[in-house]
Design an enzyme around this catalytic site. Sequence first.
Site, mmCIF file in Angstrom:
data_model
loop_
_atom_site.group_PDB
_atom_site.id
_atom_site.type_symbol
_atom_site.label_atom_id
_atom_site.label_comp_id
_atom_site.label_asym_id
_atom_site.label_seq_id
_atom_site.Cartn_x
_atom_site.Cartn_y
_atom_site.Cartn_z
ATOM 1 N N ASP A 89 1.097 -1.333 -0.211
ATOM 2 C CA ASP A 89 -0.124 -0.121 0.015
ATOM 3 C C ASP A 89 0.473 1.179 0.345
ATOM 4 O OD1 ASP A 89 -1.713 -1.752 0.446
ATOM 5 O OD2 ASP A 89 -3.056 -0.994 1.770
ATOM 6 N N LYS A 151 -6.453 3.581 -3.446
ATOM 7 C CA LYS A 151 -6.983 3.432 -1.691
ATOM 8 C C LYS A 151 -7.341 5.342 -1.523
ATOM 9 C CE LYS A 151 -4.961 1.776 2.388
ATOM 10 N NZ LYS A 151 -3.774 2.037 3.163
ATOM 11 N N LYS A 180 -10.105 0.270 -2.581
ATOM 12 C CA LYS A 180 -10.355 0.297 -1.110
ATOM 13 C C LYS A 180 -10.786 1.468 -0.663
ATOM 14 C CE LYS A 180 -6.420 -1.031 3.127
ATOM 15 N NZ LYS A 180 -5.150 -1.379 3.226
#
Length: 212
Positions: A89, A151, A180
Site C-alpha cells: 500500500d 485507496k 479500497k
Amino acid sequence: MELNKYIDHTILKATASENDIKKLCEEAKKHKLYSVCVNGCYVNDAKKILQGSDVKVAAVVGFPLGAMSTKAKVFEAKDAIEQGASEIDMVINVAKLKDGKYDYVKNEIKQIKDAIGENILKVIIETCYLSNEEKIKACELSLDAKADFVKTSTGFGTGGATFEDVKLMKDVVGNKAKVKASGGVKDKQTAEKYIELGAERLGTSSGIEIIK
C-alpha cells in the site's frame, strides 16, 4: 456478506509494539480476515505468526506523507516483498500531483509496480487533500501505471474515506482496478455501505468490531 474477506486488519501507529502485532495477527487468523496491514519493520514478524494460515501480509510504503524519493519508495517496496509481504500500500507524492507533475506520479507508481511484479499494489491517493478533479486524475494515473487498487486514505491525513469518494473512484476505475476504502471505517453498517458502492477491500483497525 462475508465481511471478514474484505478486511485488511490494520495497525500503523508509531507506538505499535510487537505485542500489538502479535494480537493483530492472531485476531486475523481467528476471524479469517483477508490480510494484516503493518509497517515495514513488522512484515517479517507478521509473516512468521501467520505461517500456515491464508491471511496475507500487506506493508505500507512511503507512509504516511508520500514525500520521499521514488528510489527510496522502490527500495522499501522490494524490501517488504523480500520480508514476506504480498501486497504493498503505497502513498503517492501528493504535492507532485497538485503541482501537475503527472508523469512523475505515474512513473513512481509504475516503478513500484514493476519492482514488485505479480504482487498486489494499492495506491493511496489521500483524498482529503485533493479536489474531485485531482482525485480523478490520481485514479487515471494509477490505472496507466497498472496498479491493482486505488485507496482513499492513510488514516493519518485530515480526513478518511467518504461514500462520495469511493463512488467517484469506482466510477473512474470501473473493472480495470479495485477500490479500497480506508480511514474511519468503524462499524458494520458503514463497511457494508462501502462494499455496496464498489469497494472490494476495507482498511480498518476496527475489523473485529465490524464482524462481531
